[in-house]
Enzyme design. Structure first.
Site, PDB file in Angstrom:
ATOM      1  N   SER A 170      14.362  21.833 -15.949  1.00 40.27           N
ATOM      2  CA  SER A 170      13.140  22.838 -16.255  1.00 40.27           C
ATOM      3  C   SER A 170      13.463  23.914 -16.877  1.00 40.27           C
ATOM      4  CB  SER A 170      12.388  23.112 -15.038  1.00 40.27           C
ATOM      5  OG  SER A 170      11.627  24.309 -15.058  1.00 40.27           O
ATOM      6  N   GLU A 197       9.458   8.897 -16.923  1.00 41.29           N
ATOM      7  CA  GLU A 197       7.989   9.073 -17.071  1.00 41.29           C
ATOM      8  C   GLU A 197       7.460   8.774 -18.501  1.00 41.29           C
ATOM      9  OE1 GLU A 197       7.264  13.215 -15.513  1.00 41.29           O
ATOM     10  OE2 GLU A 197       9.573  13.023 -14.947  1.00 41.29           O
ATOM     11  N   HIS A 222       0.948  -1.127  -0.167  1.00 43.18           N
ATOM     12  CA  HIS A 222       0.160  -0.195   0.076  1.00 43.18           C
ATOM     13  C   HIS A 222       0.954   1.393  -0.093  1.00 43.18           C
ATOM     14  CE1 HIS A 222      -3.447  -2.623   1.149  1.00 43.18           C
ATOM     15  NE2 HIS A 222      -2.300  -3.248   2.002  1.00 43.18           N
ATOM     16  N   LYS A 245      15.637  22.250 -11.026  1.00 42.92           N
ATOM     17  CA  LYS A 245      14.836  20.943 -11.213  1.00 42.92           C
ATOM     18  C   LYS A 245      15.917  19.904 -11.963  1.00 42.92           C
ATOM     19  CE  LYS A 245      11.096  19.558 -10.772  1.00 42.92           C
ATOM     20  NZ  LYS A 245       9.809  20.031 -11.416  1.00 42.92           N
TER      21      LYS A 245
END
Ligand code: ARG
Length: 454
Positions: free
Chosen positions: A276, A289, A155, A282
């Protein structure tokens, strides 16, 4: 020039030609098409359907066409519709009447089924190589991280301590099942459709066994109608691609989480991350992804082909031309994803200290504390409750279980003794696992050794 123009009194419009054509995407099967035609011509001559000289000329010219295509010397035309008729037209341009004999005892329906199977056979081999590379990398990483302790989750809550090697080996199993799945699909792909004609067979004395042998197929498809109408092998292939992408996607999801400041378990190498345009600090895990995103695209390819096939009456229907783009898209996506993923995990930095720190907090030794009481003769359900209360107390005190004093332990059960501290140290929690296939150091070592032959 259209090879089927005889029955027609009007030309197709250029827009209908364009709509009908598959050459923009099926040209990637040129080698398979030529390989199939060479075998077919050889069979026709062997059976006396064309002469040896004719076959020789056809085969020689097809070989030259192949070289010319590879050298970029050939331009395919939309008018000739697909790779099969483009190559046949070029052959006929080069050798005239003899070229026109190649299509004896053959239809484009069995021809395209053949090319597609040959193509998937080759692609299955390439996917297998990429998977083997990934498995090798996973095994090496697992070998290196047998002592790297980290939280195991259920979980997404800290559950029980494990080693990174154990976690990596879970993925090893998934990807090795993918390999099996592709290999199993290959058994059904590697059956010969050629010689079925349009749907009913042909009137010639062909030798399909000879074709199967020449082209490296395991067997001849026993029913011609099935042979030209079937795309199960392609659907199975897409299904294997989808499952494999799903595995990559799960792993990528973890890498994305693990490379966040909140987890801090890994750092993805700069070469596989991006910055970024506005936030200078970043470093984004874009490759991971993208692989996660592309899994959706591959599922789409599977759904597309299932849907294309669902309402088709026997036998060949032009809808089946829609089988190619999903396959090419899925296999290219999968091969690229596997390649990038393997490079990404072999270059990432594992932050073992952060993993160990995370393993210390989160009461992941609670089950082991309960097992300790079981060892003192208390039934497991009662132990569960005692430890539950103890965890609640420890949370209130802001302590880990092993930070409680002996008096505090005793206040929950008389059965606790000094040896509790040893029993619930994180390393001992891992060591104490006895079941086959567990996270214990010994079991992981054996799991790695058992991979040796793969
Ligand atoms: N380009 C077609 C395909 O990909 C080849 C088969 C066409 N056969 C036919 N009878 N129209 O399926």
């Amino acid at each position: 020039m259209k090879l089927w123009k005889g029955r027609f009194s009007k030309e197709a419009t250029s827009s209908s030609d364009l709509f009908n054509a598959s050459i923009p995407f099926d040209q990637r099967m040129y080698e398979e098409d030529i390989t199939g035609s060479i075998a077919h011509a050889g069979m026709l001559a062997k059976q006396g359907i064309i002469t040896e000289d004719e076959a020789e000329l056809i085969i020689k010219t097809l070989g030259e066409i192949l070289e010319d295509i590879k050298a970029g010397k050939i331009e395919f035309t939309i008018e000739a519709e697909d790779i099969h008729m483009n190559i046949e037209s070029i052959l006929t341009e080069r050798i005239g009447q003899t070229g026109k004999k190649l299509h004896t005892a053959r239809s484009r329906n069995d021809q395209v089924a053949l090319d597609f199977r040959l193509c998937l056979r080759k692609e299955t081999g390439e996917v297998d190589e990429k998977l083997a590379e990934l498995l090798k990398t996973l095994k090496e990483l697992a070998e290196q991280h047998q002592e790297t302790v980290m939280p195991g989750y259920t979980h997404l809550q800290r559950a029980q301590p494990v080693t990174l090697a154990y976690h990596l080996l879970a993925y090893y199993q998934m990807f090795s099942r993918d390999r099996e799945r592709f290999a199993d699909g290959l058994k059904r792909t590697n059956r010969l459709p050629l010689g079925s004609g349009a749907l009913a067979g042909t009137t010639y004395n062909t030798d399909r066994e000879y074709l199967a042998e020449k082209l490296g197929f395991d067997s001849v498809l026993p029913n011609g109608m099935d042979a030209v109408a079937d795309r199960d092998f392609a659907i199975e292939f897409l299904s294997s691609c989808s499952i494999c992408m799903m595995h990559l996607s799960r792993f990528c999801e973890e890498l994305i989480l693990w490379s966040s400041v909140e987890f801090g378990f890994v750092e993805i190498d700069d070469s596989y991350a991006t910055g970024s345009s506005i936030m200078p600090q970043k470093k984004n895990p874009d490759m991971a992804e993208l692989i996660r995103g592309k899994s959706g695209r591959v599922y789409g390819d599977l759904m597309a082909l299932l849907t294309v096939c669902k309402g088709l009456p026997m036998a060949y229907n032009k809808d089946l031309q829609e089988d190619k783009e999903p396959i090419f898209d899925a296999v290219d996506t999968l091969k690229n994803s596997l390649g990038i993923f393997t490079e990404m995990i072999s270059t990432m930095t594992v932050k073992g200290e952060n993993m160990a720190k995370a393993a210390k907090y989160g009461y992941m030794n609670a089950t082991d504390a309960a097992d300790y009481l079981v060892g003192k003769g208390i039934p497991f359900r009662d132990c569960h409750e005692i430890i539950g209360k103890m965890v609640l107390y420890a949370i209130g005190e802001g302590k880990a279980l092993e930070e409680l004093t002996m008096d505090e332990f005793k206040s929950f059960s008389d059965a606790f003794d000094e040896d509790i501290y040893d029993a619930i140290s994180i390393v001992n929690c891992i060591k104490a696992k006895k079941s086959e296939g567990s996270t214990s150091f010994e079991s992981v070592k054996k799991q790695i050794a058992d991979l040796a032959g793969e």
